[in-house]
Design an enzyme around this catalytic site. Sequence first.
Site, short mmCIF file in Angstrom:
data_model
loop_
_atom_site.label_atom_id
_atom_site.label_comp_id
_atom_site.label_asym_id
_atom_site.label_seq_id
_atom_site.Cartn_x
_atom_site.Cartn_y
_atom_site.Cartn_z
N ASP A 62 0.87 -1.17 0.00
CA ASP A 62 0.00 0.00 0.00
C ASP A 62 0.91 1.22 0.00
O ASP A 62 1.59 1.51 0.99
CB ASP A 62 -0.89 -0.01 1.24
CG ASP A 62 -1.87 1.16 1.28
OD1 ASP A 62 -1.65 2.15 0.54
OD2 ASP A 62 -2.83 1.10 2.05
N TYR A 153 -10.26 14.86 -5.89
CA TYR A 153 -9.43 14.08 -6.80
C TYR A 153 -8.63 15.02 -7.70
O TYR A 153 -7.40 14.89 -7.83
CB TYR A 153 -10.32 13.15 -7.64
CG TYR A 153 -9.57 12.40 -8.72
CD1 TYR A 153 -8.56 11.50 -8.40
CD2 TYR A 153 -9.90 12.60 -10.07
CE1 TYR A 153 -7.88 10.81 -9.41
CE2 TYR A 153 -9.22 11.91 -11.07
CZ TYR A 153 -8.22 11.02 -10.73
OH TYR A 153 -7.54 10.35 -11.71
N ALA A 155 -7.95 18.15 -7.22
CA ALA A 155 -7.06 19.01 -6.44
C ALA A 155 -5.78 18.27 -6.03
O ALA A 155 -4.68 18.84 -6.09
CB ALA A 155 -7.78 19.52 -5.19
N LYS A 157 -4.45 15.69 -7.56
CA LYS A 157 -3.64 15.46 -8.75
C LYS A 157 -3.00 16.76 -9.24
O LYS A 157 -1.88 16.74 -9.79
CB LYS A 157 -4.49 14.83 -9.85
CG LYS A 157 -4.84 13.37 -9.61
CD LYS A 157 -3.59 12.48 -9.63
CE LYS A 157 -3.94 11.01 -9.63
NZ LYS A 157 -2.75 10.13 -9.74
#
Length: 254
Positions: A62, A153, A155, A157
């Site tokens: 992870d 999402y 923001a 990226k």
Amino acid sequence: MAKDSIWTGKVAIVTGGSSGIGKAVANRLSGIGAKVLITGRNAHRLEEAAAGHDNIEALQMDSSEDGSGERIAEAATGRWGRIDLVVNNSGAGQPLPVDAYDASVIAEMSALNIVAPSQLVKAAHGALRECRGAIVNIGTAVSRNAAPMLAHYGATKAALEHLTRSWAIELAGDGIRVNAVAPGPVKSGALTGMMGLPEEVARQVEEQETAQIPLGRRGVTADIVPWILRLGSPENEWLTGQILTVDGGWSLRN
């Protein structure tokens, strides 16, 4: 595989390499001579992705966990002794209307889209410096415009794009190039996988997005992979700090 492939003997790390764009990148790199470490959360999908590829090793990890960057980098250098390319492909996204904002969901997106690549860049820095290697971050064309329901999402990226430019300057003195690819709507299983949409809703979103793409179709991984390899290639030694949007013109219409 061409005998004179520039990737022969090179070592690449591809996070989120068990499906979609990450899997396609790993397969292509393996096919042209590179040794590839793929990471992901799902052991079964990792095994399937690595099966039949002598040059691909899988590590269940992870990327958002503390210390994951060190364990990933050490797995690559311990196996092959070098790192030439890091593809930060793992990520998280989920549609969230304002009334459904959830701190844990937003934190997970931030952890996977910002913290995880930061940890890996730090851990791989020394090995990349020795090889004058490259980093390619995978962003999204969603961040080009306003993104209702996908604000966090987009923001996170967009933050990865800022990191891309900042790392490009900070690591230039070490000969490490840092670029990013921002894909548009691609047939990669992300809507039902990463985004967690039901299949029927995903189909509706796919139809809506396809209608918005000037070039008339959704992308496929083969539209994206060559650009990742070009940005990561040692042949492009004077290209850094760039964000390449590959989306069939989609972001120009939204």
